[in-house]
Design a protein around this motif. Structure first.
Motif, PDB file in Angstrom:
ATOM      1  N   LYS A 110       0.822  -1.219   0.000  1.00  4.96           N
ATOM      2  CA  LYS A 110       0.000   0.000   0.000  1.00  4.96           C
ATOM      3  C   LYS A 110       0.853   1.266   0.000  1.00  4.96           C
ATOM      4  CE  LYS A 110      -0.573   0.218   5.004  1.00  4.96           C
ATOM      5  NZ  LYS A 110      -1.483   0.099   6.128  1.00  4.96           N
ATOM      6  N   SER A 111       2.145   1.134   0.354  1.00  2.00           N
ATOM      7  CA  SER A 111       3.004   2.321   0.380  1.00  2.00           C
ATOM      8  C   SER A 111       3.609   2.612  -0.990  1.00  2.00           C
ATOM      9  CB  SER A 111       4.126   2.144   1.417  1.00  2.00           C
ATOM     10  OG  SER A 111       5.002   1.103   1.007  1.00  2.00           O
ATOM     11  N   TYR A 112       3.330   1.770  -1.985  1.00  2.00           N
ATOM     12  CA  TYR A 112       3.903   1.965  -3.314  1.00  2.00           C
ATOM     13  C   TYR A 112       3.128   3.029  -4.095  1.00  2.00           C
ATOM     14  CZ  TYR A 112       6.319  -2.531  -2.643  1.00  2.00           C
ATOM     15  OH  TYR A 112       7.087  -3.540  -2.173  1.00  2.00           O
ATOM     16  N   SER A 113       3.856   3.726  -4.966  1.00  2.00           N
ATOM     17  CA  SER A 113       3.166   4.615  -5.904  1.00  2.00           C
ATOM     18  C   SER A 113       2.498   3.729  -6.956  1.00  2.00           C
ATOM     19  CB  SER A 113       4.180   5.534  -6.586  1.00  2.00           C
ATOM     20  OG  SER A 113       5.031   4.761  -7.431  1.00  2.00           O
ATOM     21  N   GLN A 114       1.632   4.332  -7.754  1.00  2.00           N
ATOM     22  CA  GLN A 114       0.934   3.537  -8.788  1.00  2.00           C
ATOM     23  C   GLN A 114       1.933   2.905  -9.749  1.00  2.00           C
ATOM     24  OE1 GLN A 114      -2.267   5.011 -10.989  1.00  2.00           O
ATOM     25  NE2 GLN A 114      -3.585   5.382  -9.223  1.00  2.00           N
ATOM     26  N   GLY A 115       2.965   3.685 -10.097  1.00  2.00           N
ATOM     27  CA  GLY A 115       3.980   3.180 -11.017  1.00  2.00           C
ATOM     28  C   GLY A 115       4.742   1.999 -10.421  1.00  2.00           C
TER      29      GLY A 115
END
Lengths: 227, 262
Positions: free
Chosen positions: A150-155
């Motif tokens: 969940k801490s990831y950016s969309q990319g």
């Protein structure tokens, strides 16, 4: 030797009027494609009269308007939808690249998500461990791999999904649209990986609205019409 | 008919062989349900203790049953396990729609995923139950082995019950709310905190005709008396056999159709 033989494939399914306490007019489930009949006897003809043969080295492009049955045909080949009549004979292991983000858990780390997605794909524990380093390296996530998804950016999320989905060597590869991910630099890398996959696969089938891509990619084209 | 059962057995065999998938997903599910909490899944244990403690405090005097704490602790544990498994199962295939339409995993993987979730929840409640029994001084006896056998019967019946309710829920969406209400009422219509006593009346009818009573009995009676409730075991095994036959029949007949009704 890998091969696909489809003869007179037909897929018709009944739009079931669910048993319900709701008023009669609200009971019917939504349906697309060709609908025949009324009331309790409503049927959708999703595919009709499809025949083709593919052998090792073939790259089939599926073209047609929305609702023509491209995705449905891919799902029949993958084994999700059972054909109503006709025959589908497949020799070789079939892998599919659609819905590549399915099953990702926001609370789990990227590494754990690789394990979970691998299990869902039917990989053994050894296969998962074997591919782990390659997936992490290809996704360029670095230390983020041990942080929650969940801490990831969309990319970043897209890169991880792409890296997992393309980390195997398929015998028969099914693709619903050409997949890509990330920024421009990663897109280029992803294109290379996709080309490598399709070239190495015994047979690949791509459904797309992009005619230029299909002409470049495929040595056989199947037109599906929304009749 | 043979091919229907062969198809269903094949699905379950395939599903069982993929045990790593459903064990992993069920463990993640339980973790996710308690994300960001300090106590995590220990809340399952505390919920059970709060529920059992309240029942014991409120109904102890009125019922006047010897070892009432043990009676409620064990009965409530079995009831909550069954109630949660059944309630969750009705919407199982609807919740798993994306997986069912996007992967070729056998349907039994989803059945076993929920079975595993129920087992994990049940494990925490069992810990609470055993702690409660220790606090009230329930003596351990050889008879408890029959209770273990009773738990085994319930555990082995769980995937069959989940399959039947999940199939029902896929074709009959309203079943979800019917089952929810029945299970809510069941808490009061099942001898969890009340007993039949020596007389007949409504309680006798409820206990005799409510199949859940027998599932409670095969675990609770051995703990309470050290004896083996043979009749209850027989009824539970018979219900289990009928549920498994129904589950195989429904799985064999409809497993390939589920994808079209979701």
């Amino acid at each position: 030797m890998v091969s696909i033989r489809v003869k007179d494939l037909r897929l018709i399914y009944r739009v079931r009027q669910k048993l319900s306490l709701a008023p009669r007019k609200h009971r019917m489930a939504k349906a697309g494609g060709n609908i025949h009949g009324t009331g309790r006897n409503r049927y959708v003809t999703a595919l009709d009269g499809i025949s083709f043969e593919l052998k090792a080295g073939d790259r089939l492009g599926l073209v047609g308007p929305n609702g023509a049955g491209k995705t449905t045909l891919l799902k029949v080949l993958y084994g999700i939808y059972p054909p109503t009549s006709g025959s589908v004979e497949i020799e070789g292991r079939v892998d599919a690249l659609f819905n590549i983000r399915l099953g990702f858990r926001p609370e789990a780390t990227g590494r754990r998500n690789i394990e979970l997605r691998g299990l869902i794909n039917g990989w053994t524990s050894d296969e998962i461990q074997e591919r782990m380093d390659d997936i992490i390296a290809f996704s360029e996530l670095g230390d983020f791999i041990d942080l929650p998804f969940k801490s990831y950016s969309q990319g970043m999320a897209a890169r991880l999904a792409f890296s997992i989905a393309t980390s195997f060597k398929p015998e028969i590869l099914l693709m619903d649209e050409w997949i890509g991910a990330g920024d421009e630099a990663f897109q280029e890398k992803a294109r290379g990986r996709m080309m490598e996959m399709t070239e190495n696969a015994g047979i690949s089938v791509l459904a797309s609205h992009n005619n230029t891509l299909i002409e470049k990619y495929a040595n056989k084209i199947l037109h599906l019409d929304d009749y | 008919m043979g091919s229907i059962f062969a198809d269903a057995i094949g699905d379950f065999r395939d599903g069982l062989s993929r045990w790593r998938v459903w064990v992993a997903l069920a463990s993640e599910d339980i973790g996710d349900q308690h994300k960001r909490t300090t106590l995590g899944p220990m809340w399952l244990l505390l919920n059970y203790l709060a529920f059992a403690g309240t029942f014991i405090l409120i109904f102890r005097r009125g019922e006047g049953i010897p070892h009432y704490e043990t009676y409620v602790a064990v009965g409530l544990f079995v009831w909550l396990y069954m109630s949660e498994a059944i309630t969750q199962s009705v919407s199982l295939f609807v919740r798993e729609e994306n997986f069912i339409k996007g992967t070729t995993l056998p349907l039994s993987v989803y059945v076993m995923r929920l079975t595993m979730q129920s087992a994990i929840r049940g494990g925490y409640m069992l810990a609470g139950c055993l702690a409660l029994l220790a606090v009230v001084g329930t003596s351990l006896s050889v008879g408890w082995l029959w209770a273990v056998l009773g738990l085994l019967v319930i555990a082995l019946t769980t995937p069959a019950a989940i399959t039947v309710f999940a199939m029902g829920g896929a074709f009959f969406p309203d079943l979800q709310f019917v089952v929810q209400n029945v299970m809510r009422l069941g808490l009061f219509l099942t001898p969890i905190f009340w007993t039949v006593g020596s007389g007949g009346g409504v309680r006798r009818i409820l206990a005799d005709w409510n199949s859940f009573s027998y599932y409670l009995a095969i675990v609770r009676d051995p703990v309470m008396t050290g004896g083996i409730p043979l009749t209850a075991f027989g009824i539970c095994l018979a219900i289990g056999a009928v549920l498994w036959l129904t589950a195989f029949l429904l799985m064999g007949l409809f497993r390939r159709q589920i994808v079209f009704v979701l």
